[in-house]
Design a protein around this motif. Structure first.
Motif, short mmCIF file in Angstrom:
data_model
loop_
_atom_site.label_atom_id
_atom_site.label_comp_id
_atom_site.label_asym_id
_atom_site.label_seq_id
_atom_site.Cartn_x
_atom_site.Cartn_y
_atom_site.Cartn_z
N THR A 23 4.77 -5.51 -11.26
CA THR A 23 3.38 -5.66 -11.74
C THR A 23 2.53 -6.50 -10.79
OG1 THR A 23 4.16 -7.45 -13.14
CG2 THR A 23 3.84 -5.33 -14.21
N ARG A 24 3.16 -7.01 -9.73
CA ARG A 24 2.37 -7.73 -8.72
C ARG A 24 1.69 -6.77 -7.75
NH1 ARG A 24 6.08 -12.90 -7.04
NH2 ARG A 24 6.23 -13.77 -9.12
N SER A 25 2.13 -5.51 -7.75
CA SER A 25 1.49 -4.51 -6.88
C SER A 25 0.33 -3.89 -7.63
CB SER A 25 2.47 -3.41 -6.49
OG SER A 25 3.60 -3.96 -5.86
N LYS A 26 -0.63 -3.39 -6.88
CA LYS A 26 -1.81 -2.80 -7.53
C LYS A 26 -1.45 -1.49 -8.24
CE LYS A 26 -5.15 -4.61 -4.30
NZ LYS A 26 -5.06 -4.56 -2.85
N PRO A 27 -2.09 -1.21 -9.37
CA PRO A 27 -1.80 0.03 -10.10
C PRO A 27 -1.97 1.27 -9.21
CG PRO A 27 -3.18 -1.39 -11.44
CD PRO A 27 -3.05 -2.06 -10.11
N GLU A 28 -2.94 1.26 -8.28
CA GLU A 28 -3.13 2.43 -7.39
C GLU A 28 -1.85 2.70 -6.59
OE1 GLU A 28 -5.37 -0.18 -8.06
OE2 GLU A 28 -6.26 -0.34 -6.06
N THR A 29 -1.19 1.63 -6.20
CA THR A 29 0.05 1.80 -5.43
C THR A 29 1.16 2.30 -6.35
OG1 THR A 29 -0.65 -0.08 -4.12
CG2 THR A 29 1.61 0.63 -3.83
N ASN A 30 1.20 1.73 -7.55
CA ASN A 30 2.28 2.10 -8.46
C ASN A 30 2.14 3.52 -9.01
OD1 ASN A 30 3.68 -0.22 -8.07
ND2 ASN A 30 2.84 -1.30 -9.84
N ASN A 31 0.95 4.11 -8.85
CA ASN A 31 0.75 5.50 -9.29
C ASN A 31 1.75 6.45 -8.64
OD1 ASN A 31 -1.21 5.28 -11.16
ND2 ASN A 31 -2.90 5.57 -9.73
N LEU A 32 2.17 6.12 -7.43
CA LEU A 32 3.15 6.96 -6.72
C LEU A 32 4.41 7.14 -7.56
CD1 LEU A 32 3.56 5.77 -3.03
CD2 LEU A 32 2.81 7.99 -3.81
N PHE A 33 4.77 6.05 -8.28
CA PHE A 33 6.01 6.07 -9.04
C PHE A 33 5.93 6.98 -10.26
CE2 PHE A 33 6.19 2.41 -6.41
CZ PHE A 33 7.51 2.38 -5.99
N LEU A 34 4.69 7.20 -10.71
CA LEU A 34 4.49 8.11 -11.85
C LEU A 34 5.01 9.50 -11.51
CD1 LEU A 34 0.93 7.67 -13.37
CD2 LEU A 34 3.08 7.88 -14.57
N SER A 35 4.58 10.01 -10.36
CA SER A 35 5.02 11.36 -9.96
C SER A 35 6.53 11.39 -9.72
CB SER A 35 4.34 11.79 -8.66
OG SER A 35 3.00 11.47 -8.71
N VAL A 36 7.04 10.27 -9.19
CA VAL A 36 8.48 10.22 -8.90
C VAL A 36 9.28 10.32 -10.21
CG1 VAL A 36 10.34 8.71 -8.07
CG2 VAL A 36 8.24 8.96 -6.75
N VAL A 37 8.88 9.53 -11.21
CA VAL A 37 9.69 9.51 -12.44
C VAL A 37 9.35 10.67 -13.37
CG1 VAL A 37 10.06 7.01 -12.33
CG2 VAL A 37 8.20 7.88 -13.71
N ARG B 140 0.86 -1.19 0.00
CA ARG B 140 0.00 0.00 0.00
C ARG B 140 0.89 1.23 0.00
NH1 ARG B 140 -1.92 -0.74 5.60
NH2 ARG B 140 0.24 -1.33 5.60
N ASN B 141 0.27 2.36 -0.30
CA ASN B 141 1.01 3.63 -0.27
C ASN B 141 1.74 3.80 1.06
OD1 ASN B 141 0.26 4.38 -2.76
ND2 ASN B 141 -1.23 5.91 -2.15
N GLU B 142 1.04 3.41 2.12
CA GLU B 142 1.61 3.59 3.46
C GLU B 142 2.93 2.83 3.63
OE1 GLU B 142 -1.64 3.21 6.32
OE2 GLU B 142 -0.05 2.60 7.74
N ASP B 143 3.03 1.65 2.98
CA ASP B 143 4.27 0.88 3.10
C ASP B 143 5.42 1.63 2.44
OD1 ASP B 143 2.89 -1.26 4.26
OD2 ASP B 143 2.25 -1.94 2.28
N LEU B 144 5.09 2.40 1.41
CA LEU B 144 6.13 3.09 0.66
C LEU B 144 6.44 4.47 1.23
CD1 LEU B 144 4.85 2.14 -2.87
CD2 LEU B 144 6.92 1.30 -1.81
N ILE B 145 5.36 5.19 1.61
CA ILE B 145 5.63 6.56 2.08
C ILE B 145 5.60 6.71 3.59
CG2 ILE B 145 5.01 7.74 -0.06
CD1 ILE B 145 2.30 8.30 0.96
N GLY B 146 5.16 5.66 4.28
CA GLY B 146 5.15 5.71 5.74
C GLY B 146 3.84 6.24 6.27
N GLY B 147 3.84 6.59 7.53
CA GLY B 147 2.61 7.07 8.14
C GLY B 147 2.92 7.70 9.47
N MET B 148 1.87 7.95 10.22
CA MET B 148 2.04 8.58 11.53
C MET B 148 2.12 7.50 12.59
SD MET B 148 2.27 11.62 10.98
CE MET B 148 1.91 12.95 9.88
#
Ligand SMILES: Nc1ncnc2c1ncn2[C@@H]1O[C@H](COP(=O)(O)OP(=O)(O)OP(=O)(O)O)[C@@H](O)[C@H]1O
Length: 303
Positions: A126-140, A70-78
């Motif tokens: 490609t095993r991760s959900k596209p919603e999660t991989n969307n984060l990488f779009l902004s990064v690249v 999930r996004n949280e695994d990649l960007i962290g949380g509170m």
């Protein structure tokens, strides 16, 4: 992670085509373009990605794609609060107490990688959900990592100039994978990693297992035969990993590599029978086994 890289550097065999491919990938990454290695299972995508990453001379972050990411695994949380208490005792009769609560943010792995300019290897993305991989779009694309869902002053983090990312995927894998979003696919340089040729496979096998020339040649020719039979049926046969397994187990368990040896036959069945039975569609396991032994004997005789 350092150990992973160290182990890889010791074991990785760089043959000329691979060296050329690695050099190109380093150039693309240095020009700040993401690289994507794609190809069937066992051709060496992950090993190549880790090798290329080691050439970038930056710390490595290894991410393994999975549907639960999930996004949280990649960007962290509170994570909880820090409280800060001030007690004012200046006037005895008036006790003033102030408490300030600050929410703590824990950086996810991608945040640390982006902030500190790591090289990321995102394996089987490609095993991760596209919603999660969307984060990488902004990064690249935009060079920022958005901090979605984090109540913080920062809404995004700028990507460190030394940050780079290598993706790997297996296009033949349908179960449990998602189609890459076109937008993300468009932004990466996708390189097909081909199956290694026979000579190279024998070379890798000998280096990794110390089997004799004759044994290496026998295993590789046999595997090649089996693979082309699978290909005739529109299927992918066992990869380099299976050849390495056969060679190293035979050696460690002192199993003589010889198709007349029952222990060796059993080893072959255990390693490739399942794939071959599924791919070639023989009616019974017995038929699959007979086919494998027959092919081995033909090759051994001609060796
Ligand atoms: N150039 C190489 N030198 C030495 N060993 C290699 C090389 N390429 C691949 N291998 C070995 O072959 C096996 C498969 O490699 P790897 O895991 O990198 O393949 P892959 O394409 O990522 O496979 P999968 O898609 O199944 O994850 C591993 O045991 C790896 O160490």
């Amino acid at each position: 992670m350092e150990k992973l890289q160290e182990r890889l550097n010791n074991e990785f065999i760089l043959y000329p085509e691979l060296e050329d491919l690695a050099d190109r990938a380093v150039d693309y990454l240095s020009a700040r373009f993401p690289v994507h290695f794609t190809g069937p299972s066992g051709v060496g995508k992950t090993s190549l990605a880790l090798y290329v990453a080691s050439r970038m001379n930056r710390p490595l972050t290894f991410l393994q794609g999975n549907y639960e990411m999930r996004n949280e695994d990649l960007i962290g949380g509170m994570s909880g609060y820090t409280s800060n208490k001030t007690v004012d005792n200046f006037v005895r009769s008036v006790r003033k107490q102030e408490e300030k609560l600050t929410e703590n943010r824990v950086d996810g792995r991608l945040v640390r990688a982006v902030k500190n300019g790591h090289t990321v290897v995102y394996d089987e993305f490609t095993r991760s959900k596209p919603e999660t991989n969307n984060l990488f779009l902004s990064v690249v694309e935009e060079g920022i990592l958005p901090l979605y869902g984090i109540k913080d002053e920062e809404s995004h983090i700028p990507v460190h100039p030394d940050f780079s990312i290598i993706f790997t995927s297996n296009p033949e894998e349908y179960v449990g994978t998602y189609r890459t979003q076109d937008a993300l696919q468009d932004r990466m340089i996708t390189i097909d990693v081909d199956t290694v040729d026979e000579r190279t496979e024998a070379y890798i096998l000998k280096d990794r297992t110390e089997v004799s020339d004759r044994e290496a040649a026998f295993i590789i020719t046999f595997m090649k035969k089996i693979r082309s039979k699978c290909m005739e049926n529109g299927e992918v046969g066992p990869g380099l990993r299976s050849s390495i397994m056969i060679g190293s187990i035979a050696q460690k368990a002192k199993i003589e590599i010889n198709p007349d040896n029952e222990r060796f036959q059993k080893l072959i069945f255990d390693i490739i029978e399942f794939t071959i039975h599924r791919n070639l569609g023989y009616k019974s396991k017995e038929q699959t086994r007979n086919y494998l032994v027959r092919e081995m004997k033909k090759l051994w005789g001609g060796n």
